[in-house]
Design a protein around this motif. Structure first.
Motif, short mmCIF file in Angstrom:
data_model
loop_
_atom_site.label_atom_id
_atom_site.label_comp_id
_atom_site.label_asym_id
_atom_site.label_seq_id
_atom_site.Cartn_x
_atom_site.Cartn_y
_atom_site.Cartn_z
N ILE A 7 -62.72 -57.24 4.92
CA ILE A 7 -62.63 -58.70 4.94
C ILE A 7 -61.65 -59.10 3.85
O ILE A 7 -61.83 -58.77 2.68
CB ILE A 7 -63.99 -59.37 4.70
CG1 ILE A 7 -64.98 -58.99 5.81
CG2 ILE A 7 -63.85 -60.89 4.66
CD1 ILE A 7 -65.96 -57.96 5.40
N THR A 8 -60.58 -59.79 4.24
CA THR A 8 -59.56 -60.22 3.29
C THR A 8 -59.40 -61.73 3.35
O THR A 8 -59.90 -62.38 4.27
CB THR A 8 -58.22 -59.50 3.55
OG1 THR A 8 -57.32 -59.79 2.48
CG2 THR A 8 -57.60 -59.92 4.88
N GLY A 9 -58.72 -62.27 2.39
CA GLY A 9 -58.46 -63.70 2.35
C GLY A 9 -57.98 -64.08 0.96
O GLY A 9 -57.98 -63.26 0.04
N SER A 13 -61.67 -68.30 -0.48
CA SER A 13 -61.59 -68.46 0.98
C SER A 13 -62.93 -68.28 1.68
O SER A 13 -63.04 -68.52 2.88
CB SER A 13 -60.58 -67.48 1.55
OG SER A 13 -61.01 -66.14 1.32
N LYS A 15 -64.59 -65.25 1.57
CA LYS A 15 -64.68 -63.86 2.04
C LYS A 15 -65.94 -63.14 1.57
O LYS A 15 -66.54 -62.40 2.34
CB LYS A 15 -63.42 -63.07 1.70
CG LYS A 15 -63.05 -63.01 0.25
CD LYS A 15 -61.64 -62.48 0.06
CE LYS A 15 -61.24 -62.56 -1.39
NZ LYS A 15 -61.06 -63.92 -1.88
N CYS A 84 -65.01 -56.11 -5.26
CA CYS A 84 -63.96 -56.13 -4.28
C CYS A 84 -62.92 -55.06 -4.61
O CYS A 84 -62.85 -54.58 -5.74
CB CYS A 84 -63.35 -57.53 -4.20
SG CYS A 84 -62.04 -57.91 -5.37
N VAL A 120 -64.47 -56.09 0.63
CA VAL A 120 -63.76 -57.35 0.40
C VAL A 120 -62.51 -57.05 -0.40
O VAL A 120 -62.52 -56.22 -1.32
CB VAL A 120 -64.66 -58.34 -0.38
CG1 VAL A 120 -63.89 -59.58 -0.80
CG2 VAL A 120 -65.88 -58.71 0.43
N ALA A 159 -60.50 -64.30 6.10
CA ALA A 159 -61.30 -65.48 5.78
C ALA A 159 -60.38 -66.66 5.51
O ALA A 159 -59.48 -66.57 4.69
CB ALA A 159 -62.18 -65.20 4.56
N PRO A 164 -64.48 -66.65 9.38
CA PRO A 164 -63.87 -65.34 9.63
C PRO A 164 -63.02 -65.36 10.89
O PRO A 164 -63.46 -65.82 11.94
CB PRO A 164 -65.08 -64.42 9.81
CG PRO A 164 -66.14 -65.32 10.35
CD PRO A 164 -65.88 -66.69 9.76
#
Length: 168
Positions: A7-9, A13, A15, A84, A120, A159, A164
């Motif tokens: 999960i990135t952002g 955001s 995440k 993360c 993350v 994110a 998502p």
């Protein structure tokens, strides 16, 4: 092989919240592998806020450097969330460890996992070009890390505004 989800952002955001919800949907309790270190009062407050939000459904394991070993030792116990990767990367770089070697160890370990792992990471490539070498080196390393983990992950989410968006 267990499922690997990235999960990135961008900053703030949503995440981490998205990743926590997704992890708990795979089983409870879940294991939270925290890479952050409390280097100052502001970071200590952020860590405390994350811990308070998670609550009793989580088993927390702090691991700022040896992520591959933490994953090996917790495999098969419960779904794991690593939050993360970019903090882990900065820890490695500031400790003058071989981040490329650690990234390869991480990817090799992820391929061997029997249980799910969610991770993350921060998307750092959408901003301006940093004005100093250290920041550019970090941005470049984070881009490499994110691309390699995303390539091997089963699913990747971006994110945006707390939502998502499935990328892969």
């Amino acid at each position: 092989m267990g499922k690997t989800i990235l999960i990135t952002g961008g900053a703030r955001s949503g995440k981490s919240g998205i990743a926590e919800t997704m992890t708990l949907s795979l089983g409870r309790p879940a294991i939270y592998i925290a890479t952050a270190t409390a280097g100052d009062a502001e970071m200590a407050a952020r860590i405390a806020a994350h811990q308070a939000r998670r609550g009793a459904e989580w088993i927390t394991r702090a691991e700022p450097l040896d992520l591959a070993t933490a994953l090996k030792e917790t495999d098969g116990q419960a779904p794991r969330l690593v939050d993360c990767l970019t903090l882990w990367l900065s820890n490695l770089m500031f400790s003058e460890r071989d981040w490329r070697g650690e990234l390869h160890r991480l990817i090799d370990t992820l391929h061997l996992q029997s249980g799910p792992v969610l991770m993350v990471t921060n998307e750092v490539g959408s901003g301006i070009v940093p004005d100093n070498r250290l920041a550019r080196d970090f941005r470049d390393a984070a881009g490499t890390l994110n691309q390699q983990v995303a390539a091997m992950a089963d699913e990747v989410y971006l994110a945006v505004c707390g939502l998502p968006m499935k990328v892969k």
